[in-house]
Enzyme design. Structure first.
Site, PDB file in Angstrom:
ATOM      1  CB  THR A  93      -0.909   0.038   1.183  1.00 28.72           C
ATOM      2  OG1 THR A  93      -1.734  -1.211   1.438  1.00 28.72           O
ATOM      3  CG2 THR A  93      -1.899   1.193   1.204  1.00 28.72           C
ATOM      4  CE  LYS A 168      -4.924  -1.106   1.498  1.00 31.67           C
ATOM      5  NZ  LYS A 168      -4.816  -2.505   2.093  1.00 31.67           N
ATOM      6  CE  LYS A 236       2.569   1.970   4.626  1.00 31.26           C
ATOM      7  NZ  LYS A 236       1.979   1.045   3.675  1.00 31.26           N
TER       8      LYS A 236
HETATM    9  P1  NAP Z   1       5.485  -6.446   7.334  1.00 31.42           P
HETATM   10  O1  NAP Z   1       5.054  -7.527   8.155  1.00 31.42           O
HETATM   11  O2  NAP Z   1       6.116  -5.247   8.098  1.00 31.42           O
HETATM   12  O3  NAP Z   1       6.586  -6.623   6.168  1.00 31.42           O
HETATM   13  C1  NAP Z   1       7.151  -5.828   5.407  1.00 31.42           C
HETATM   14  C2  NAP Z   1       8.098  -6.713   4.381  1.00 31.42           C
HETATM   15  O4  NAP Z   1       8.783  -5.783   3.554  1.00 31.42           O
HETATM   16  C3  NAP Z   1       9.160  -7.564   4.949  1.00 31.42           C
HETATM   17  O5  NAP Z   1       9.555  -8.451   4.268  1.00 31.42           O
HETATM   18  C4  NAP Z   1      10.303  -6.502   5.074  1.00 31.42           C
HETATM   19  O6  NAP Z   1      11.385  -7.334   5.053  1.00 31.42           O
HETATM   20  C5  NAP Z   1      10.088  -6.005   3.623  1.00 31.42           C
HETATM   21  N1  NAP Z   1      10.848  -4.479   3.282  1.00 31.42           N
HETATM   22  C6  NAP Z   1      10.500  -3.403   3.868  1.00 31.42           C
HETATM   23  N2  NAP Z   1      11.307  -2.363   3.461  1.00 31.42           N
HETATM   24  C7  NAP Z   1      12.039  -3.055   2.544  1.00 31.42           C
HETATM   25  C8  NAP Z   1      13.051  -2.400   1.651  1.00 31.42           C
HETATM   26  N3  NAP Z   1      13.421  -1.098   1.891  1.00 31.42           N
HETATM   27  N4  NAP Z   1      13.597  -3.529   0.770  1.00 31.42           N
HETATM   28  C9  NAP Z   1      13.339  -4.775   0.666  1.00 31.42           C
HETATM   29  N5  NAP Z   1      12.156  -5.296   1.571  1.00 31.42           N
HETATM   30  C10 NAP Z   1      11.682  -4.555   2.507  1.00 31.42           C
HETATM   31  O7  NAP Z   1       4.372  -5.642   6.437  1.00 31.42           O
HETATM   32  P2  NAP Z   1       3.263  -6.285   5.984  1.00 31.42           P
HETATM   33  O8  NAP Z   1       1.969  -6.336   7.075  1.00 31.42           O
HETATM   34  O9  NAP Z   1       3.317  -7.658   5.252  1.00 31.42           O
HETATM   35  O10 NAP Z   1       2.682  -5.350   4.955  1.00 31.42           O
HETATM   36  C11 NAP Z   1       3.391  -5.171   3.781  1.00 31.42           C
HETATM   37  C12 NAP Z   1       2.549  -4.251   2.910  1.00 31.42           C
HETATM   38  O11 NAP Z   1       0.979  -4.487   2.615  1.00 31.42           O
HETATM   39  C13 NAP Z   1       2.535  -2.512   3.418  1.00 31.42           C
HETATM   40  O12 NAP Z   1       2.327  -1.966   2.325  1.00 31.42           O
HETATM   41  C14 NAP Z   1       0.996  -2.795   4.026  1.00 31.42           C
HETATM   42  O13 NAP Z   1       0.365  -1.545   4.350  1.00 31.42           O
HETATM   43  C15 NAP Z   1       0.190  -3.541   3.210  1.00 31.42           C
HETATM   44  N6  NAP Z   1      -0.927  -4.417   3.916  1.00 31.42           N
HETATM   45  C16 NAP Z   1      -0.785  -4.838   4.782  1.00 31.42           C
HETATM   46  C17 NAP Z   1      -2.189  -5.469   5.307  1.00 31.42           C
HETATM   47  C18 NAP Z   1      -2.027  -6.259   6.629  1.00 31.42           C
HETATM   48  O14 NAP Z   1      -3.291  -6.548   7.312  1.00 31.42           O
HETATM   49  N7  NAP Z   1      -0.842  -6.581   7.410  1.00 31.42           N
HETATM   50  C19 NAP Z   1      -3.390  -5.719   4.750  1.00 31.42           C
HETATM   51  C20 NAP Z   1      -3.238  -4.953   3.347  1.00 31.42           C
HETATM   52  C21 NAP Z   1      -2.064  -4.281   2.949  1.00 31.42           C
HETATM   53  P3  NAP Z   1      12.542  -7.429   6.592  1.00 31.42           P
HETATM   54  O15 NAP Z   1      11.851  -8.778   6.708  1.00 31.42           O
HETATM   55  O16 NAP Z   1      13.649  -7.449   6.174  1.00 31.42           O
HETATM   56  O17 NAP Z   1      12.034  -6.633   7.362  1.00 31.42           O
END
Ligand code: NAP
Length: 285
Positions: A93, A168, A236
Site C-alpha cells: 500500500t 486502496k 503511513k
Molecule cells: P511487514 O510484516 O512489516 O513486512 C514488510 C516486508 O517488507 C518485510 O518482508 C520487509 O523485509 C520488507 N521490506 C520493507 N522495506 C524493504 C526494503 N526497503 N527493501 C526490501 N524489503 C523491504 O508488513 P505487512 O503487514 O506484510 O505489509 C506489507 C504491505 O502490505 C504494506 O504496504 C502494508 O500497508 C500492506 N498491507 C498490509 C495488510 C495487513 O493486514 N498486514 C493488509 C493489506 C495491505 P524485512 O523482513 O527485512 O523487514
C-alpha cells in the site's frame, strides 16, 4: 510464466504459500535473508540474495514491502537487470504517485507495472481470499490474472496506473472509521459491565456486524494486540489519504482523528502492534 515474490512479511508469507500451492512460485527474496531461506525450504523454491538476482530467471515479479521509499528502492534495484517484457506487480500500500514513478522507471526498461494493493488482512493473505485493486494496462492484467487468482477472491481493475492505490486509500479511510467505531463501542460495552464475548457474537450477527469486530473484537478486549496490520503501517497509509484529500480540498475528520490517536500510540511504543491497539486509548480504566 516464472514468478517470484519480494517481501515475506505478515502478508507476503501467506501470499507465497498460496502461489506455491497453485504451482506458480519459483523464487523468493526477503531483505532479512533468514525469512526467505526458511520459507524457500518449506515451499521447495529458490531463495535469492538480491532483487537483481530474481530478474535473471523470473518474468513476473510480485512485491509486498512496507512503504513508498521501499517500493522505489526495490524497483530501482530491479531496473538494473530486468529483462524487457517482464511484469512487476506491487501489492504494497503506497501512494498513486509512487505507483506512477515505479511504472515510469520500469517502462524505460520495456517492463510493465501494475499497482495491485490488497485488502483482507493477514487472514485473507493466508486463506488466498484477498480483494485486489488493480491499476495499469488491462492487457497486462489479463496476462497475469491466473497468478493473482491464487491469492485472491476478487480482482477489480480500476483504471490507469495509480488507480489501484487510489482505491486502496478509500479502503484505508474506511478502516480508520471502522476502527474508531468498534473500539469506542466495545469500550462503551465494557463500561456497562456487559459480557464482552456475548456482545461481540450477537452484534456481529446484526446490522452493525463487520470484519474488524469479528476478527479483532475478542482479542482487543482481552488486551491482545498482535499484528495483524501494524498500526505504524496504517498511519503511513492515512498520511497518504490526508495528502490526497488536501489536494482536493476535502475534509476528512475521521482520518485526522485517527492519525492523531496513532501518533500518540506510536510515541508510547505501540507502532508495531495491530491497529486494534487503538483500544488502549478507549478502554475504561
Ligand atoms: P511487514 O510484516 O512489516 O513486512 C514488510 C516486508 O517488507 C518485510 O518482508 C520487509 O523485509 C520488507 N521490506 C520493507 N522495506 C524493504 C526494503 N526497503 N527493501 C526490501 N524489503 C523491504 O508488513 P505487512 O503487514 O506484510 O505489509 C506489507 C504491505 O502490505 C504494506 O504496504 C502494508 O500497508 C500492506 N498491507 C498490509 C495488510 C495487513 O493486514 N498486514 C493488509 C493489506 C495491505 P524485512 O523482513 O527485512 O523487514
Amino acid at each position: 510464466m516464472r514468478t517470484g515474490l519480494i517481501g515475506l512479511g505478515s502478508m507476503g508469507q501467506g501470499m507465497a504459500r498460496n502461489l506455491a500451492k497453485a504451482g506458480y512460485l519459483q523464487a523468493v527474496y526477503n531483505r532479512t535473508s533468514s525469512k526467505a531461506d526458511a520459507l524457500a525450504v518449506e515451499l521447495q523454491v529458490q531463495a535469492v540474495a538480491s532483487p537483481q538476482a530474481l530478474t535473471e530467471q523470473i518474468d513476473v515479479i510480485l512485491l509486498c514491502v512496507s512503504a513508498d521509499q521501499d517500493v522505489l528502492e526495490v524497483v530501482s534495484a530491479l531496473c538494473e537487470t530486468i529483462k524487457p517484457g517482464s511484469v512487476v506487480i506491487d501489492m504494497s500500500t503506497v501512494s498513486s504517485n509512487t505507483a506512477k514513478e515505479a511504472a515510469a522507471l520500469l517502462a524505460r526498461k520495456q517492463a510493465d507495472f501494475l499497482d495491485a494493493p490488497v485488502s483482507g488482512g493477514v487472514e485473507g493473505a493466508n486463506k488466498g481470499t484477498l480483494a485486489m485493486m488493480v491499476g495499469g494496462d488491462c492487457a497486462v492484467l489479463e496476462r497475469v490474472r491466473p497468478i493473482l487468482q491464487a491469492m485472491t477472491a476478487r480482482i477489480e481493475h480500476l483504471g490507469p496506473t495509480g488507480s489501484g492505490q487510489a482505491c486502496k486509500a478509500v479502503n484505508q479511510v474506511l478502516c480508520a472509521g471502522i476502527n474508531q467505531a468498534v473500539t469506542e463501542a466495545l469500550a462503551f460495552a465494557q463500561a456497562q459491565g456487559l459480557e464482552m464475548e456475548k456482545v461481540i457474537d450477537v452484534v456481529s450477527g446484526g446490522a452493525a456486524g463487520n470484519w474488524f469486530l469479528q476478527h479483532r473484537g475478542k482479542t482487543m478486549t482481552n488486551g491482545v494486540f498482535l499484528p495483524g496490520f501494524k498500526l505504524a503501517l496504517h498511519h503511513k497509509d492515512l498520511l497518504i489519504c490526508q495528502q490526497m484529500a488536501e489536494q482536493k480540498h476535502l475534509d476528512c475528520p475521521l482520518t485526522q482523528a485517527t492519525l492523531h490517536d496513532y501518533q500518540l500510540l506510536m510515541r508510547q511504543g505501540f507502532g508495531d502492534e495491530d491497529i486494534s491497539a487503538l483500544y488502549r486509548l478507549k478502554r475504561p480504566n
